[in-house]
Design a protein around this motif. Sequence first.
Motif, PDB file in Angstrom:
ATOM      1  N   LEU A  18      12.306   0.731 -14.733  1.00 38.69           N
ATOM      2  CA  LEU A  18      11.256  -0.112 -13.546  1.00 38.69           C
ATOM      3  C   LEU A  18      10.352   1.023 -13.140  1.00 38.69           C
ATOM      4  O   LEU A  18      10.738   2.136 -12.865  1.00 38.69           O
ATOM      5  CB  LEU A  18      12.155  -0.367 -12.163  1.00 38.69           C
ATOM      6  CG  LEU A  18      13.268  -1.580 -12.152  1.00 38.69           C
ATOM      7  CD1 LEU A  18      13.768  -1.830 -10.854  1.00 38.69           C
ATOM      8  CD2 LEU A  18      12.503  -2.672 -12.687  1.00 38.69           C
ATOM      9  N   LEU A  19       9.113   0.363 -13.194  1.00 42.36           N
ATOM     10  CA  LEU A  19       7.795   1.261 -13.011  1.00 42.36           C
ATOM     11  C   LEU A  19       7.116   0.800 -11.807  1.00 42.36           C
ATOM     12  O   LEU A  19       6.959  -0.436 -11.507  1.00 42.36           O
ATOM     13  CB  LEU A  19       7.028   1.392 -14.041  1.00 42.36           C
ATOM     14  CG  LEU A  19       7.415   1.540 -15.407  1.00 42.36           C
ATOM     15  CD1 LEU A  19       6.266   1.299 -16.521  1.00 42.36           C
ATOM     16  CD2 LEU A  19       8.052   2.768 -15.548  1.00 42.36           C
ATOM     17  N   SER A  20       6.828   1.714 -10.817  1.00 44.89           N
ATOM     18  CA  SER A  20       6.132   1.460  -9.538  1.00 44.89           C
ATOM     19  C   SER A  20       4.471   1.386 -10.092  1.00 44.89           C
ATOM     20  O   SER A  20       4.054   2.053 -10.786  1.00 44.89           O
ATOM     21  CB  SER A  20       6.311   2.317  -8.748  1.00 44.89           C
ATOM     22  OG  SER A  20       7.473   2.650  -8.285  1.00 44.89           O
ATOM     23  N   GLY A  21       3.914   0.276  -9.585  1.00 47.57           N
ATOM     24  CA  GLY A  21       2.439   0.145  -9.825  1.00 47.57           C
ATOM     25  C   GLY A  21       1.925  -1.160  -9.621  1.00 47.57           C
ATOM     26  O   GLY A  21       2.596  -1.949  -9.030  1.00 47.57           O
ATOM     27  N   PRO A  22       0.794  -1.635 -10.025  1.00 51.28           N
ATOM     28  CA  PRO A  22      -0.199  -0.860 -10.634  1.00 51.28           C
ATOM     29  C   PRO A  22      -1.045   0.068  -9.500  1.00 51.28           C
ATOM     30  O   PRO A  22      -0.675  -0.092  -8.341  1.00 51.28           O
ATOM     31  CB  PRO A  22      -0.984  -1.989 -11.270  1.00 51.28           C
ATOM     32  CG  PRO A  22      -0.817  -2.959 -10.507  1.00 51.28           C
ATOM     33  CD  PRO A  22       0.607  -3.054  -9.716  1.00 51.28           C
ATOM     34  N   PRO A  23      -1.831   0.889  -9.817  1.00 46.72           N
ATOM     35  CA  PRO A  23      -2.371   1.246 -11.250  1.00 46.72           C
ATOM     36  C   PRO A  23      -1.470   2.435 -11.821  1.00 46.72           C
ATOM     37  O   PRO A  23      -1.709   2.501 -13.169  1.00 46.72           O
ATOM     38  CB  PRO A  23      -3.642   1.554 -11.082  1.00 46.72           C
ATOM     39  CG  PRO A  23      -3.742   2.092  -9.613  1.00 46.72           C
ATOM     40  CD  PRO A  23      -2.863   1.543  -9.054  1.00 46.72           C
ATOM     41  N   SER A 394     -11.275  -2.911 -17.075  1.00 45.31           N
ATOM     42  CA  SER A 394     -10.922  -1.662 -17.246  1.00 45.31           C
ATOM     43  C   SER A 394      -9.378  -1.432 -17.558  1.00 45.31           C
ATOM     44  O   SER A 394      -8.665  -2.061 -16.838  1.00 45.31           O
ATOM     45  CB  SER A 394     -11.149  -0.795 -15.604  1.00 45.31           C
ATOM     46  OG  SER A 394     -12.566  -0.840 -15.319  1.00 45.31           O
ATOM     47  N   VAL A 395      -9.186  -0.556 -18.307  1.00 45.67           N
ATOM     48  CA  VAL A 395      -7.605  -0.383 -18.629  1.00 45.67           C
ATOM     49  C   VAL A 395      -7.347   0.805 -17.668  1.00 45.67           C
ATOM     50  O   VAL A 395      -8.000   2.145 -17.771  1.00 45.67           O
ATOM     51  CB  VAL A 395      -7.776   0.348 -20.386  1.00 45.67           C
ATOM     52  CG1 VAL A 395      -6.147   0.496 -20.524  1.00 45.67           C
ATOM     53  CG2 VAL A 395      -7.980  -0.843 -21.199  1.00 45.67           C
ATOM     54  N   LEU A 396      -6.221   0.643 -17.006  1.00 42.21           N
ATOM     55  CA  LEU A 396      -6.037   1.694 -15.897  1.00 42.21           C
ATOM     56  C   LEU A 396      -4.750   2.508 -16.229  1.00 42.21           C
ATOM     57  O   LEU A 396      -4.391   3.500 -15.874  1.00 42.21           O
ATOM     58  CB  LEU A 396      -5.843   0.845 -14.462  1.00 42.21           C
ATOM     59  CG  LEU A 396      -6.861   0.001 -13.999  1.00 42.21           C
ATOM     60  CD1 LEU A 396      -6.351  -0.699 -12.682  1.00 42.21           C
ATOM     61  CD2 LEU A 396      -8.019   0.941 -13.583  1.00 42.21           C
ATOM     62  N   HIS A 397      -3.786   1.723 -17.111  1.00 44.67           N
ATOM     63  CA  HIS A 397      -2.719   2.702 -17.544  1.00 44.67           C
ATOM     64  C   HIS A 397      -2.378   2.126 -19.106  1.00 44.67           C
ATOM     65  O   HIS A 397      -2.450   0.872 -19.602  1.00 44.67           O
ATOM     66  CB  HIS A 397      -1.502   2.271 -16.628  1.00 44.67           C
ATOM     67  CG  HIS A 397      -0.272   3.134 -17.190  1.00 44.67           C
ATOM     68  ND1 HIS A 397      -0.164   4.313 -16.896  1.00 44.67           N
ATOM     69  CD2 HIS A 397       0.853   2.587 -17.791  1.00 44.67           C
ATOM     70  CE1 HIS A 397       1.258   4.666 -17.345  1.00 44.67           C
ATOM     71  NE2 HIS A 397       1.700   3.804 -17.639  1.00 44.67           N
TER      72      HIS A 397
END
Length: 576
Positions: A18-23, A394-397
């Motif tokens: 599990l990832l916290s985001g964005p960005p 825009s690519v943020l990650h």
Amino acid sequence: MAPPIPLLAVRGSDGTSLLSGPPSCEQHSTFQRDSRSSRCVSFSRDGTLFGWCNGVNVSVVKSSDGSIVSTLDLPKTSLLDFSPLNNVLATWQPYSKPKDSAQGEPNLQLWDLQSGQLIKALYQKKVESWCPCWSEDEKLSVRSVNNELHFYEDNDFNLISNKLHMQKVSDFVLSPGGLPSKVAVYVPGSKGAPSFVRLYQYPVLGGPTAALANKSFFKADRVSMQWNKKASAVLVTASTEVDKSGASYYGEQTLHFLSVSGETALVQLQKNGPIYDVVWSPSSTEFCVVYGFMPAKATVYSLKCDPLFDFGTGPRNAAYYSPQGHILVLAGFGNLRGQMEVWDAKKYKQVSKPQAPDATHFSWCPDGEHVVTATCSPRLRVSNGFKIWHYSGSVLHKQDAAPGSELWEVRWQPVPEGSFPVRPIRYQAAPSELGTTQAPPTQAYRPPALRHLPATPSSKLHEEELPQNLRPGEKSVSKTALKNQKKREAKKAKQETKPEPEPPSDPAHISNSQSEPSSGDPETDKKIKNVKKKLKAIEELKDQQASGKVLQKNQLEKLQKEDQLLKELEELQIGQ
């Protein structure tokens, strides 16, 4: 109170995280990454719970802190889902029957999430519609059993409260929201009889007048049915496996509209070809259709099935509304090059046009500001990974799969409705260290021998159609009018750059035969008129050639006769 930060579940051959985001998309601080490969992952409807099966057991944890809610010894589980209020967990595994047994074990199991006790074990051989469908308040649930629908109340799966039985119910969709619930059912045609879709409101399921709406149609091997968010209408995409006219490899599709008030209609599409995607706006007042042979058209329709806005043609096969409904993305994935057109869904103004080559997945973040695109196996087994974008391009990650591993799935955590209000649309690209991927202008290939010559407009394989507003009462410009307007502007620009003409001693500039004195010989006057007519046609061909149109062989031969015609005209006028 600050809105929550949505999580992103990532499932691959190297485990589940599990990832916290964005960005930023950093590892969740309290969720212990499972290094074993998972067969399935799922969030609850409100996003508070997260479940997955790693081939050993099924685990359910709280999304906020990763604390264990339930663990079930179900190593063969392939699919799992939560009921809307998180009271029931449904798990499914492929049905299998031992050789020495007349019947196998039940493969669909319903569990009480609080106690971990089994509520009911059922047989569900087909993976299609494997999970029971619940109303939002869990007062009603329904599942398909042997071509009939079984209805249960208050999660009591030991008692069938009602049944809907017709000739052969092939598919059904329960309406979103709470009671009174409605259900759309599809019955395929047989022995010359048409297929039909009917809408019912529970519990009135029997009798000739029970149906709220009925739509019958031929040319349907399968259908896809979609309720709008307010449960007031259904869109039905009917498809055949084979197009008997031979116009398409992908069969034939038609789009039908049914309203709970009884209104039905065939949606009139403005271009022949397949229907790639149909999607409701979250407002429930309009829907978008992507259709037609490539380059495909995309059109927004009202609840009366009238076109409101035509986005023209382009390389696209999918449409995605933001959760708030304020942005619409038209995209071309799969066998297309990954172009995304981001539109303001209210003003119909284009925001950005980024590209995500090789993407096999697209989904909106619940905040309505970010999207994720991913290249997943088994669709593509190379260059696996995902990107987090801002809708402005825009690519943020960016995260690539580790060498030798595969990415199988990415999934956003749902949030309760209203958690993220609509924000003003930003047309400038959001700041990013990874930059943007706006599609660069493409140029036609030119052989090396011609590259030192001035560039000339190239002919196009397809005539592009520009976007146009089709709302009643607002100015609409047709395709022909747009084309004629372009021609007029090109001709006007060419005339402005031309030098001033010489005095009318040159017969080539004499265009009005009535201003010349008559020769007195009707035959000579007739010849002069014909020659001037041919010279005028040659001038028009020159304009077409200058605008980039490729002339035919006979038209080029006419251009070569210009000097001869000028000489002939001069001789005729001298002899007057």
